[in-house]
Design a protein around this motif. Structure first.
Motif, PDB file in Angstrom:
ATOM      1  N   TRP A 243       0.846  -1.202   0.000  1.00 19.76           N
ATOM      2  CA  TRP A 243       0.000   0.000   0.000  1.00 19.76           C
ATOM      3  C   TRP A 243       0.886   1.258   0.000  1.00 19.76           C
ATOM      4  CZ3 TRP A 243      -0.365   3.961   3.617  1.00 19.76           C
ATOM      5  CH2 TRP A 243      -1.422   4.857   3.436  1.00 19.76           C
ATOM      6  N   GLY A 244       1.938   1.237   0.822  1.00 17.43           N
ATOM      7  CA  GLY A 244       2.858   2.374   0.879  1.00 17.43           C
ATOM      8  C   GLY A 244       3.472   2.656  -0.476  1.00 17.43           C
ATOM      9  N   GLU A 245       3.859   1.585  -1.172  1.00 15.92           N
ATOM     10  CA  GLU A 245       4.445   1.763  -2.500  1.00 15.92           C
ATOM     11  C   GLU A 245       3.416   2.343  -3.468  1.00 15.92           C
ATOM     12  OE1 GLU A 245       5.739  -2.169  -3.258  1.00 15.92           O
ATOM     13  OE2 GLU A 245       7.503  -2.009  -1.958  1.00 15.92           O
ATOM     14  N   ALA A 246       2.158   1.891  -3.312  1.00 17.41           N
ATOM     15  CA  ALA A 246       1.109   2.354  -4.229  1.00 17.41           C
ATOM     16  C   ALA A 246       0.800   3.835  -4.031  1.00 17.41           C
ATOM     17  CB  ALA A 246      -0.151   1.510  -4.036  1.00 17.41           C
ATOM     18  N   VAL A 247       0.848   4.320  -2.786  1.00 18.32           N
ATOM     19  CA  VAL A 247       0.470   5.728  -2.538  1.00 18.32           C
ATOM     20  C   VAL A 247       1.702   6.600  -2.292  1.00 18.32           C
ATOM     21  CG1 VAL A 247      -1.774   5.062  -1.601  1.00 18.32           C
ATOM     22  CG2 VAL A 247       0.161   5.357  -0.049  1.00 18.32           C
ATOM     23  N   ASP A 248       2.872   6.031  -2.542  1.00 19.97           N
ATOM     24  CA  ASP A 248       4.125   6.778  -2.423  1.00 19.97           C
ATOM     25  C   ASP A 248       4.371   7.257  -0.983  1.00 19.97           C
ATOM     26  OD1 ASP A 248       6.449   7.729  -3.393  1.00 19.97           O
ATOM     27  OD2 ASP A 248       5.649   9.652  -4.090  1.00 19.97           O
ATOM     28  N   ARG A 249       4.068   6.379  -0.023  1.00 23.39           N
ATOM     29  CA  ARG A 249       4.403   6.667   1.383  1.00 23.39           C
ATOM     30  C   ARG A 249       5.229   5.492   1.871  1.00 23.39           C
ATOM     31  NH1 ARG A 249       0.035  10.287   4.173  1.00 23.39           N
ATOM     32  NH2 ARG A 249       1.105   9.854   6.105  1.00 23.39           N
ATOM     33  N   ALA A 250       6.426   5.777   2.338  1.00 18.93           N
ATOM     34  CA  ALA A 250       7.299   4.690   2.794  1.00 18.93           C
ATOM     35  C   ALA A 250       6.673   4.009   4.009  1.00 18.93           C
ATOM     36  CB  ALA A 250       8.664   5.253   3.163  1.00 18.93           C
ATOM     37  N   GLU A 251       6.842   2.708   4.076  1.00 20.29           N
ATOM     38  CA  GLU A 251       6.331   1.985   5.238  1.00 20.29           C
ATOM     39  C   GLU A 251       7.113   2.407   6.475  1.00 20.29           C
ATOM     40  OE1 GLU A 251       7.130  -2.215   5.467  1.00 20.29           O
ATOM     41  OE2 GLU A 251       5.132  -2.565   6.275  1.00 20.29           O
ATOM     42  N   PRO A 252       6.420   2.739   7.574  1.00 25.28           N
ATOM     43  CA  PRO A 252       7.151   3.157   8.791  1.00 25.28           C
ATOM     44  C   PRO A 252       8.119   2.050   9.244  1.00 25.28           C
ATOM     45  CG  PRO A 252       4.792   3.529   9.022  1.00 25.28           C
ATOM     46  CD  PRO A 252       4.971   2.742   7.779  1.00 25.28           C
ATOM     47  N   PRO A 253       9.346   2.439   9.601  1.00 23.86           N
ATOM     48  CA  PRO A 253      10.343   1.418   9.999  1.00 23.86           C
ATOM     49  C   PRO A 253       9.853   0.540  11.147  1.00 23.86           C
ATOM     50  CG  PRO A 253      11.337   3.594   9.852  1.00 23.86           C
ATOM     51  CD  PRO A 253       9.882   3.781   9.667  1.00 23.86           C
ATOM     52  N   ARG A 254       9.072   1.142  12.039  1.00 23.06           N
ATOM     53  CA  ARG A 254       8.592   0.374  13.196  1.00 23.06           C
ATOM     54  C   ARG A 254       7.663  -0.750  12.743  1.00 23.06           C
ATOM     55  NH1 ARG A 254       9.752  -2.016  17.468  1.00 23.06           N
ATOM     56  NH2 ARG A 254       7.994  -2.437  18.817  1.00 23.06           N
ATOM     57  N   ILE A 255       6.864  -0.477  11.738  1.00 18.55           N
ATOM     58  CA  ILE A 255       5.928  -1.491  11.245  1.00 18.55           C
ATOM     59  C   ILE A 255       6.712  -2.607  10.542  1.00 18.55           C
ATOM     60  CG2 ILE A 255       3.916  -1.897   9.783  1.00 18.55           C
ATOM     61  CD1 ILE A 255       3.477  -0.094  12.279  1.00 18.55           C
ATOM     62  N   GLU A 256       7.732  -2.204   9.820  1.00 18.14           N
ATOM     63  CA  GLU A 256       8.581  -3.186   9.142  1.00 18.14           C
ATOM     64  C   GLU A 256       9.252  -4.093  10.187  1.00 18.14           C
ATOM     65  OE1 GLU A 256      11.292  -1.223   6.579  1.00 18.14           O
ATOM     66  OE2 GLU A 256      12.205  -3.097   5.900  1.00 18.14           O
ATOM     67  N   GLU A 257       9.698  -3.451  11.276  1.00 14.60           N
ATOM     68  CA  GLU A 257      10.347  -4.233  12.340  1.00 14.60           C
ATOM     69  C   GLU A 257       9.347  -5.199  12.984  1.00 14.60           C
ATOM     70  OE1 GLU A 257      11.979  -1.879  15.500  1.00 14.60           O
ATOM     71  OE2 GLU A 257      12.227  -3.677  16.728  1.00 14.60           O
ATOM     72  N   LEU A 258       8.112  -4.710  13.178  1.00 12.97           N
ATOM     73  CA  LEU A 258       7.085  -5.588  13.766  1.00 12.97           C
ATOM     74  C   LEU A 258       6.833  -6.796  12.876  1.00 12.97           C
ATOM     75  CD1 LEU A 258       4.340  -3.210  15.225  1.00 12.97           C
ATOM     76  CD2 LEU A 258       5.870  -4.713  16.485  1.00 12.97           C
ATOM     77  N   ARG A 259       6.812  -6.556  11.554  1.00 14.04           N
ATOM     78  CA  ARG A 259       6.568  -7.684  10.642  1.00 14.04           C
ATOM     79  C   ARG A 259       7.732  -8.683  10.705  1.00 14.04           C
ATOM     80  NH1 ARG A 259       5.070  -5.279   6.415  1.00 14.04           N
ATOM     81  NH2 ARG A 259       7.105  -5.072   5.447  1.00 14.04           N
ATOM     82  N   ARG A 260       8.931  -8.126  10.837  1.00 15.44           N
ATOM     83  CA  ARG A 260      10.107  -9.015  10.947  1.00 15.44           C
ATOM     84  C   ARG A 260      10.006  -9.865  12.215  1.00 15.44           C
ATOM     85  NH1 ARG A 260      13.621  -5.239  10.387  1.00 15.44           N
ATOM     86  NH2 ARG A 260      14.398  -5.248  12.508  1.00 15.44           N
TER      87      ARG A 260
END
Lengths: 643, 145
Positions: free
Chosen positions: A411-428
């Motif tokens: 979704w972030g890529e589609a609307v040109d908003r980078a995914e928040p690093p914290r959310i990326e870390e949570l997914r990891r």
């Protein structure tokens, strides 16, 4: 920063070791929460004349993980938090106290502010404070008149916005309609431009001298903003000076890229603010009629779909709709992309496809996931609220699916908003193979991972705010033994695993796992002699030991366990019940003993069938008698011969 | 080819035939001896027919015991020239014939007594062993059961 729970001799509560609060008196409202006056812990010690307030946070809506970054944030316009900690069953944040009532309360007295005053006293100083925050990667998300205070010499002071999930207490009028669409916990920390929007609303309210859109509920406020544009919806028929109108049109733009930067506001206030021209969303001259709704833009179509997804998704497949987009909105590219997306999906698209569809129609809108609008960086707050409510865990499973599916990234890529690093870390962290398999457990752990100050949601800790492993250990240490169905419940376990992820490596199950977890926490946090907790564990440990092979060996282990419990040493207790080498040896001995028992039983059976010795014994007896008779014969002959 | 096992009846026949032949010779040469034997043999013969064991070992022991007692009458019969009168005189003396019968019975009784004693001893030994096994089992089951 110490976060121990302590009570002072006068019944006060020690927060953060250096501040004392007496919550028995009347509370005041501050930053949307209840607060009580706080004092330095030691009379005369480190007091610098500042008045302090201890704010009691909400159990289900804790401060975000960025709270420590706000501590001692020295800026003349910010009433920054000074300390925080759990005490007396609540989580407290000590802040500098405001000098008086908020601007919202004083508005009737002060009346409308002149344009220049708005610029010099509000826009510039608050923008300078925001500069400081944004420089640190933080957003305020609490700018509203009820959180703004007049200090000495007319200096404006901004209360904290970090005492709850971002924008949690913000009324819909103070936020962009794209934020107001979301539930309070689903708004997220957002970006710097979101603070600019809230500042613009505060400026307009001060200039007009009244609360705007009063009496309308949040949904109506959002609808009106979408229908009329924010400035028109807020200002209504009021005539505004040209310069202020230009500035506010930018600050209240629905497109964050069109809003002025805080740097520009801080430097120039009302003057010389250059408004970036942005492309206005396409509006069709011929509206599209879908049921009772009249649609004029793609964004309206997106919101129409979100209101009744099933009907809307059926409607959008109609060639008339894509035809309207192609010709009415003059957006053939969008129509083409929609056709492609819908052609490759089922009649009832999955949530990821729906999210992509709505993002295509309105790239400024938040993520739409399973009938709910939310900003991805608000996931921690959503998780906190969802897991804190009893029985709501199943309803929160879509959040887990959202994170694990990677939709936040796409979704972030589609609307040109980078995914928040914290959310990326949570997914990891969610992908960590050591994570439990059960979704409910994963959700709980995720909620505690995302919210460091989220209190344990266990019913057993209902009266206290336990958010740290040590606090949980001390809480359990003070409990009476017995009565609980299990040693640690799911929430307690999730809290410990989230706060100390290395505990996930513990492979045991059941009671042994819980004791191992508690022992590891005790060792890691250097908590010695937890005799109360040891007494709590003892009956459970005895149940585990009841399975140990060999009565004598078991007895020896029980003695070890008892001694460890009396010493309050959980690691020693664990060692008594979990000694793989000894267990293997004792199991081998047990196997040998079982074999011996079987052999002995077989021998006993054989003895039972031995009977009377059989014919062999009789033959032996007869032979013996025969021998005696032969001897007698020989003796008789000898005696007769000898006369 | 495995050797054929002789049946009890096949083993008794040579004994009977041998006995019959000896009796015949005795009757032809020493008629007095036949008189003596006719009084001495019935008891062992009864034993022989009552003994159902394959090897008739009890009967053999009884016969041997009877033979040990029979040394005296036969010695006296020999000393009195093996005459019929001597045989009649001897059979008329209970002190000569009765001990032979008693000896035969004693031989059988000895055989049975020894067997009984051995059985008793064995049972005692089994009981002792069972007690030991029970104790050992109880200890093991208490520890590991």
């Amino acid at each position: 920063m110490a976060r121990q729970q302590q009570e002072t001799a006068d019944g006060g509560i020690l927060v953060g070791n250096h501040h004392r609060v007496l919550p028995s008196g009347a509370s005041v409202a501050f930053a949307g929460l209840d607060a009580w006056p706080a004092l330095p812990a030691v009379a005369g010690g480190e007091g610098d004349g500042r008045r302090l307030l201890a704010v009691r946070t909400l159990r289900h809506a804790p401060p975000s993980r960025s709270l420590p970054s706000f501590i001692e944030l020295m800026h003349p316009t910010l009433l920054a938090p000074q300390a925080f900690g759990g005490a007396s069953g609540h989580f407290w944040v000590v802040c500098e106290a405001p000098p008086g009532p908020s601007l919202a309360e004083q508005l009737a007295e002060t009346g409308p502010w002149p344009e220049q005053m708005v610029s010099e006293r509000l826009l510039k100083p608050v923008a300078q404070a925001l500069q400081r925050l944004h420089m640190l990667g933080l957003t305020h998300r609490g700018i509203r008149l009820s959180n703004l205070f007049l200090g000495e010499n007319g200096r404006l002071l901004l209360g904290p916005g970090c005492l709850a999930p971002p924008a949690f207490f913000q009324p819909a009028r103070s936020e962009s309609p794209y934020v107001g669409l979301c539930d309070p916990e689903a708004r997220g920390a957002g970006i710097a431009a979101d603070d600019v929007y809230a500042l613009g609303v505060a400026a307009l309210e001060l200039f007009l001298g009244r609360e705007l859109l009063a009496g309308l509920d949040d949904g109506a406020v959002v609808d009106r903003k979408f229908e009329q544009g924010s400035l028109a919806a807020l200002a209504g028929d009021e005539a505004l000076p040209l310069r202020l109108t230009g500035l506010l049109r930018g600050m209240l733009s629905h497109d964050p890229r069109a809003r002025p930067t805080v740097d520009a506001l801080a430097a120039n206030g009302l003057q010389s603010v250059r408004i970036r021209a942005t492309r206005l969303p396409a509006v069709a001259s011929r509206p599209l009629q879908l049921g009772a709704s009249t649609i004029r833009s793609a964004a309206e179509l997106a919101r129409h779909l979100s209101r009744d997804l099933e009907v809307g998704l059926a409607q959008i497949r109609h060639p008339a709709v894509t035809g309207w987009i192609r010709r009415g909105l003059e957006q053939p590219d969008l129509a083409h992309r929609l056709d492609e997306l819908l052609a490759g999906s089922d009649a009832r698209p999955d949530p990821a496809t729906t999210a992509r569809l709505l993002a295509m129609l309105d790239p400024l809108a938040p993520l739409f996931w399973q009938k709910r609008w939310l900003w991805p960086d608000a996931l921690p707050g959503c998780l906190a609220i969802a897991t804190s409510k009893p029985g709501q865990l199943a309803a929160a499973l879509p959040l887990l699916e959202l994170l694990s599916s990677g939709v936040t990234r796409s979704w972030g890529e589609a609307v040109d908003r980078a995914e928040p690093p914290r959310i990326e870390e949570l997914r990891r962290r969610l992908d960590d193979r050591r994570m439990p398999r059960a979704n409910a457990d994963r959700l709980r752990i995720l909620a505690y991972l995302a919210n460091p100050y989220l209190a344990c949601s266990s019913p057993r800790t209902a009266g206290v705010h336990v958010f740290e492993p040590v606090a949980l250990l001390l809480f359990l240490d003070a409990q009476e033994a017995g009565g609980d169905a299990e040693l640690l419940d799911d929430d307690m376990r999730a809290l410990l695993l989230a706060r100390m992820p290395f505990l996930m490596a513990i492979r045991e199950t059941g009671t042994v796992r819980d004791i191992a977890v508690l022992a590891a926490v005790q060792a890691e946090r250097n908590q010695k002699q937890l005799r109360g907790l040891a007494a709590l564990l003892l009956p459970w440990a005895h149940v585990v030991l009841a399975e140990w092979p060999g009565a004598a060996r078991r007895g020896a282990r029980q003695a070890l366990l008892q001694a460890a419990a009396e010493a309050g040493d959980l690691e020693a207790m664990l060692a008594a019940i979990r000694d793989e080498t000894a267990l293997e040896a004792d199991r081998a001995a047990q196997a040998a003993a079982i074999a011996t028992i079987a052999a002995l039983k077989a021998s006993r059976e054989q003895l039972g069938t031995a009977g009377d010795g059989g014919p062999q014994m009789r033959e032996m007896a007869n032979d013996l008698a025969q021998g005696v008779a032969v001897l007698a014969l020989m003796l008789s002959l000898v005696m007769r011969v000898l006369g | 080819m495995p050797a054929e096992r002789s049946s009890p009846s096949s083993r008794i026949y040579p004994l009977l035939w041998g006995g019959g032949m000896i009796l015949g010779i005795v009757a032809a040469t020493v008629p007095g001896g036949l008189i003596l034997l006719s009084l001495l043999l019935p008891v062992p013969l009864v034993g022989l027919f009552l003994d159902r064991s394959p090897n008739k070992r009890a009967t053999k022991a009884a016969l041997t015991a009877g033979l040990a007692a029979g040394v005296w009458p036969f010695w006296a019969f020999w000393e009195q020239d093996l005459s019929v009168d001597a045989a009649i005189t001897l059979v008329r003396q209970p002190t000569m014939i009765l001990p032979c019968w008693i000896a035969v019975l004693s031989g059988w009784l000895l055989s049975e007594t020894i067997h009984g004693a051995m059985r008793l001893q064995m049972r005692w030994r089994i009981a002792a062993e069972r007690r030991r096994l029970d104790q050992e089992l109880a200890a093991l089951e208490e520890q590991w059961g």
